[in-house]
Design a protein around this motif. Structure first.
Motif, short mmCIF file in Angstrom:
data_model
loop_
_atom_site.label_atom_id
_atom_site.label_comp_id
_atom_site.label_asym_id
_atom_site.label_seq_id
_atom_site.Cartn_x
_atom_site.Cartn_y
_atom_site.Cartn_z
N ILE A 17 0.97 -1.07 0.16
CA ILE A 17 0.00 0.09 -0.20
C ILE A 17 0.76 1.36 -0.08
CG2 ILE A 17 -1.63 1.33 1.38
CD1 ILE A 17 -2.86 -1.47 2.26
N GLY A 18 1.90 1.07 0.97
CA GLY A 18 2.64 2.35 0.78
C GLY A 18 3.57 2.56 -0.50
N PHE A 19 3.73 1.45 -1.23
CA PHE A 19 4.43 1.45 -2.53
C PHE A 19 3.55 2.09 -3.61
CE2 PHE A 19 5.11 -0.59 -6.54
CZ PHE A 19 6.46 -0.06 -7.10
N VAL A 20 2.25 1.77 -3.39
CA VAL A 20 1.54 2.18 -4.53
C VAL A 20 1.26 3.68 -4.23
CG1 VAL A 20 -0.90 2.31 -5.33
CG2 VAL A 20 0.37 0.31 -4.90
N CYS A 21 1.13 4.26 -3.11
CA CYS A 21 1.13 5.54 -2.75
C CYS A 21 2.09 6.35 -2.95
CB CYS A 21 0.60 5.62 -1.09
SG CYS A 21 -0.91 5.22 -0.83
N LEU A 22 3.45 5.86 -2.75
CA LEU A 22 4.62 6.61 -3.13
C LEU A 22 4.82 6.52 -4.56
CD1 LEU A 22 6.83 8.13 -1.72
CD2 LEU A 22 8.16 6.18 -1.70
N LYS A 23 4.62 5.42 -5.24
CA LYS A 23 4.48 5.49 -6.88
C LYS A 23 3.75 6.47 -7.49
CE LYS A 23 6.43 3.24 -10.43
NZ LYS A 23 7.68 3.39 -10.70
N ALA A 24 2.38 6.86 -6.86
CA ALA A 24 1.71 7.67 -7.72
C ALA A 24 2.13 8.95 -7.36
CB ALA A 24 0.27 7.72 -6.62
N VAL A 25 3.08 9.30 -6.45
CA VAL A 25 3.51 10.70 -6.16
C VAL A 25 4.94 10.80 -7.05
CG1 VAL A 25 4.56 12.40 -4.33
CG2 VAL A 25 2.63 10.89 -3.95
N TYR A 26 5.87 9.73 -6.99
CA TYR A 26 7.19 9.71 -7.43
C TYR A 26 7.23 8.50 -8.43
CZ TYR A 26 12.26 9.78 -7.67
OH TYR A 26 13.56 9.83 -7.87
N VAL A 27 6.87 8.90 -9.69
CA VAL A 27 6.94 7.90 -10.92
C VAL A 27 8.11 7.12 -10.96
CG1 VAL A 27 5.96 7.75 -13.20
CG2 VAL A 27 5.16 9.60 -11.77
N LYS A 28 9.20 7.94 -10.81
CA LYS A 28 10.43 7.08 -11.21
C LYS A 28 10.82 6.31 -9.94
CE LYS A 28 12.11 10.97 -14.05
NZ LYS A 28 13.14 11.81 -14.38
N LEU A 29 10.05 5.97 -9.03
CA LEU A 29 10.69 5.24 -7.97
C LEU A 29 10.92 3.96 -8.31
CD1 LEU A 29 10.77 4.85 -4.76
CD2 LEU A 29 8.34 4.14 -5.07
N LYS A 30 12.00 3.13 -7.91
CA LYS A 30 12.13 1.68 -8.43
C LYS A 30 12.08 1.08 -6.95
CE LYS A 30 14.28 2.16 -12.19
NZ LYS A 30 14.13 1.18 -13.62
N LEU A 31 11.42 -0.16 -6.90
CA LEU A 31 11.26 -0.90 -5.74
C LEU A 31 12.32 -1.55 -5.29
CD1 LEU A 31 8.94 -1.69 -3.88
CD2 LEU A 31 8.65 -3.80 -4.98
N ASP A 32 13.05 -1.00 -4.11
CA ASP A 32 14.32 -1.62 -3.64
C ASP A 32 13.86 -1.72 -2.24
OD1 ASP A 32 17.07 -1.86 -3.33
OD2 ASP A 32 17.67 0.16 -3.79
N LEU A 33 15.00 -2.53 -1.65
CA LEU A 33 14.91 -3.07 -0.19
C LEU A 33 15.13 -1.97 0.71
CD1 LEU A 33 16.17 -6.53 -0.63
CD2 LEU A 33 13.84 -6.13 -0.42
N ARG A 34 15.74 -1.09 0.07
CA ARG A 34 16.19 0.21 1.00
C ARG A 34 15.02 1.14 1.47
NH1 ARG A 34 20.87 2.77 -2.56
NH2 ARG A 34 19.36 1.90 -3.91
N TYR A 35 13.91 1.10 0.63
CA TYR A 35 12.81 1.78 1.03
C TYR A 35 11.62 0.96 1.97
CZ TYR A 35 14.73 4.66 -2.67
OH TYR A 35 15.40 5.50 -3.53
N LEU A 36 12.08 -0.04 2.35
CA LEU A 36 10.89 -0.89 3.27
C LEU A 36 10.65 -0.06 4.39
CD1 LEU A 36 12.21 -4.61 2.81
CD2 LEU A 36 10.24 -3.41 1.80
N SER A 37 11.26 0.62 5.15
CA SER A 37 10.80 1.24 6.39
C SER A 37 10.21 2.53 5.80
CB SER A 37 12.09 1.70 7.11
OG SER A 37 12.85 2.48 6.57
N LEU A 38 10.53 3.13 4.72
CA LEU A 38 9.68 4.22 4.28
C LEU A 38 8.31 3.81 3.88
CD1 LEU A 38 9.68 7.31 3.40
CD2 LEU A 38 10.47 6.60 1.42
N LEU A 39 8.28 2.58 2.97
CA LEU A 39 7.03 2.24 2.45
C LEU A 39 6.19 1.67 3.61
CD1 LEU A 39 8.31 0.17 -0.59
CD2 LEU A 39 7.30 2.45 -0.41
N TYR A 40 6.96 1.01 4.73
CA TYR A 40 5.88 0.79 5.46
C TYR A 40 5.14 1.98 6.53
CZ TYR A 40 4.27 -2.01 9.92
OH TYR A 40 3.25 -2.54 10.71
N GLY A 41 6.02 2.99 6.80
CA GLY A 41 5.31 4.27 7.30
C GLY A 41 4.33 4.87 6.64
#
Length: 107
Positions: A17-41
């Protein structure tokens, strides 16, 4: 053991859910394991906001009523962006390989 799988599912669902919301704002986002805490928040915050609006509308909380809109959004997102799903599979497979290699070195 069933509780463990349930917890893993909830963590995965909130991250997606966090990934879809962040991807809607930042289109160039690549799914990377470094972003897991940000996506969870972000996912937890969006779910809390959804629950707030559901309480204002007088709707009852249940797992289905909370996750169903996001499930529909996730499916439509991944159907439109199949390349993102392929990138996710590639990152996940690389993560598993690195974890196995690390465990071999440590053991």
């Amino acid at each position: 053991m069933e509780d463990f799988f349930r917890i893993c599912f909830f963590i995965f669902a909130v991250n997606m859910i966090g990934f879809v919301c962040l991807k809607a704002v930042y289109v160039k986002l690549k799914l990377d394991l470094r972003y897991l805490s940000l996506l969870y928040g972000i996912g937890a915050g969006v779910i809390a906001l959804e629950m707030f609006f559901m309480s204002l509308a007088g709707l009852r909380f249940s797992l289905k009523s909370i996750l169903l809109p996001w499930l529909i959004l996730l499916i439509s997102f991944f159907l439109r962006n199949r390349r993102v799903l392929a990138d996710f599979k590639g990152h996940f497979i690389d993560f598993i390989r690195r974890t196995i290699a690390f465990n071999r070195v440590v053991a």
